[in-house]
Design an enzyme around this catalytic site. Structure first.
Site, PDB file in Angstrom:
ATOM      1  N   ALA A  65      -0.451  60.245  -4.939  1.00 36.10           N
ATOM      2  CA  ALA A  65       0.182  59.444  -5.963  1.00 36.10           C
ATOM      3  C   ALA A  65       0.198  57.890  -5.657  1.00 36.10           C
ATOM      4  O   ALA A  65       0.418  57.824  -4.360  1.00 36.10           O
ATOM      5  CB  ALA A  65       1.489  60.070  -6.287  1.00 36.10           C
ATOM      6  N   SER A  66       0.481  56.975  -6.406  1.00 35.13           N
ATOM      7  CA  SER A  66       0.413  55.740  -6.149  1.00 35.13           C
ATOM      8  C   SER A  66       1.857  55.026  -5.544  1.00 35.13           C
ATOM      9  O   SER A  66       1.777  54.305  -4.794  1.00 35.13           O
ATOM     10  CB  SER A  66      -0.071  54.758  -7.381  1.00 35.13           C
ATOM     11  OG  SER A  66      -1.163  55.203  -7.804  1.00 35.13           O
ATOM     12  N   THR A  67       2.801  55.768  -5.974  1.00 42.87           N
ATOM     13  CA  THR A  67       4.280  55.283  -5.662  1.00 42.87           C
ATOM     14  C   THR A  67       5.026  56.443  -5.068  1.00 42.87           C
ATOM     15  O   THR A  67       4.720  57.640  -5.513  1.00 42.87           O
ATOM     16  CB  THR A  67       4.958  54.311  -6.900  1.00 42.87           C
ATOM     17  OG1 THR A  67       5.165  55.398  -7.887  1.00 42.87           O
ATOM     18  CG2 THR A  67       3.783  53.518  -7.405  1.00 42.87           C
ATOM     19  N   GLN A 120       6.543  58.898  -7.972  1.00 41.13           N
ATOM     20  CA  GLN A 120       5.536  59.881  -8.653  1.00 41.13           C
ATOM     21  C   GLN A 120       5.326  60.811  -7.625  1.00 41.13           C
ATOM     22  O   GLN A 120       5.526  60.489  -6.405  1.00 41.13           O
ATOM     23  CB  GLN A 120       4.093  59.146  -8.798  1.00 41.13           C
ATOM     24  CG  GLN A 120       4.126  58.048  -9.845  1.00 41.13           C
ATOM     25  CD  GLN A 120       2.926  57.403  -9.649  1.00 41.13           C
ATOM     26  OE1 GLN A 120       2.227  57.168  -9.035  1.00 41.13           O
ATOM     27  NE2 GLN A 120       2.537  56.727 -11.260  1.00 41.13           N
TER      28      GLN A 120
END
Length: 209
Positions: free
Chosen positions: A9-11, A14
């Site tokens: 996940a990007s962050t 998330q």
């Protein structure tokens, strides 16, 4: 044949494990067992992803790298994608993505001709989907920048609120001598975030005792 699943996940906000059940179901349907899950919260637009490269380091020729979607593997620019592809090809790892049906044949035994044919087709489609994922990333970033610029012009933009409690924890760990890697593991933040807090501490004025 060992199956290694990659979840990203990007962050930190998330859930990187969101697709875990889907990957397990896919493997079970084909009589496969996922040996290890490699999970990280890092942008797919950056090549520096420790868990992905740990997966590749652990892999042996013929192993499967299982992902939910090609964009979980890459939102890289062309140069970085070529570097990642070269690493994958050197390891002779087979990429199986749930959103790329041509890759599913790698999850089952096949004759040499069929295997080579699908490998060629799959390679071309991987390159195409990686390019699409990058374009989607750039389009979203451009729209976001345009929205922020308009909000700033209208006096509505405030930026993302700082997680002060988390940053205080990072600062405390830095002062106690914890390494960047230890802090990243404990707080689930990126290395640049730790570096930002370290710089803030370094530049803070020293108060007299």
């Amino acid at each position: 044949m060992t199956v290694r699943a990659y979840l990203r996940a990007s962050t930190n906000e998330q859930d990187a494990t969101r697709a875990k059940d889907q990957l397990e179901a896919f493997a079970t349907e084909r009589g496969l067992t996922i040996a290890t899950f490699y999970i990280e919260n890092e942008s797919g637009a950056k090549l520096d992803r420790p868990e992905l490269f740990r997966l590749l380091s652990d892999s042996r020729p013929g192993d499967i790298l299982l992902i939910e979607q090609v964009d979980r593997l890459s939102r890289l620019n062309e140069s970085d994608w070529r570097k990642l592809r070269a690493e994958i090809d050197a390891k002779q790892v087979r990429i199986v993505a749930l959103d790329l049906p041509t890759s599913w044949t790698f999850a089952s035994a096949s004759d040499e001709f069929t295997g080579r044919m699908f490998a060629a087709i799959n390679g071309m489609l991987l390159d195409m989907l990686a390019a699409v994922a990058r374009k989607d990333y750039e389009d979203r970033r451009r729209r976001q920048a345009q929205g922020q610029a308009q909000a700033k012009a209208e006096g509505r933009y405030r930026g993302r609120a700082e997680d002060t409690k988390r940053n205080e924890q990072i600062a405390a760990m830095l002062r106690k001598g914890f390494s960047y890697s230890q802090i990243q593991t404990a707080t689930k933040v990126s290395r640049p975030t730790v570096a930002k807090i370290a710089k803030r501490i370094k530049e803070a004025p020293v108060t007299a005792a």
